[in-house]
Design an enzyme around this catalytic site. Sequence first.
Site, PDB file in Angstrom:
ATOM      1  N   PRO A 181      -6.455  -0.004  61.968  1.00 28.05           N
ATOM      2  CG  PRO A 181      -8.069   0.505  60.347  1.00 28.05           C
ATOM      3  CD  PRO A 181      -7.893  -0.116  61.705  1.00 28.05           C
ATOM      4  CB  CYS A 182      -2.739   3.501  63.149  1.00 26.93           C
ATOM      5  SG  CYS A 182      -1.456   2.252  63.025  1.00 26.93           S
ATOM      6  CG  HIS A 183      -2.612   1.498  57.301  1.00 27.67           C
ATOM      7  ND1 HIS A 183      -3.045   0.512  58.170  1.00 27.67           N
ATOM      8  CD2 HIS A 183      -3.275   1.303  56.137  1.00 27.67           C
ATOM      9  CE1 HIS A 183      -3.917  -0.254  57.543  1.00 27.67           C
ATOM     10  NE2 HIS A 183      -4.084   0.206  56.316  1.00 27.67           N
TER      11      HIS A 183
END
Length: 178
Positions: free
Chosen positions: A136-138
């Site tokens: 989950p780079c967001h």
Amino acid sequence: MTQYAIFETAIGWAGIAWGAAGLVAVHLPEREPEVARRSFLRRFPEAAEAAPTPAVGTAIAGIRELLAGKPADLSDVALDLSRTPEFHARVYGIARAIPPGETLTYGEIAERLGDKLLARDVGQALGKNPWPIVVPCHRVTAAGGKPGGFSARGGVATKLKLLAIEGARAAAQADLFA
């Protein structure tokens, strides 16, 4: 051999690709399934569309839940890290531990890696993340509550949309959703 599947989510058509060692890539949702399909075939011209394995089906179900605003833990989804530099793998491991609705900054991840000066390198690694949502780079933001960059289609607006779906405070602070 790389295989892939296209599947519908609450916000559009996503894609997932896998091989014997685990997931190879995830494609964020698009309005049309054909766009996600073409994206995979550009990246993996040898890939074949196939029915998901049980493990991939579990990953798809988790992605669907997250994109519908429900908590889902994707930290056990197997990733094929064979093409991933060691530093990137370490960054992705930390990012995978961030729960839905929470965020860390690039600097906080850099500190966990042992050197706060690695923040820019953390951002570069996340910019090459082949597994958005699963990694989950967001959920990684810039200092001071700023969203920071996002290399996926739609840029920061997509990042903020994902954070808003998860109920993250960072999205609530953004003008785009006021």
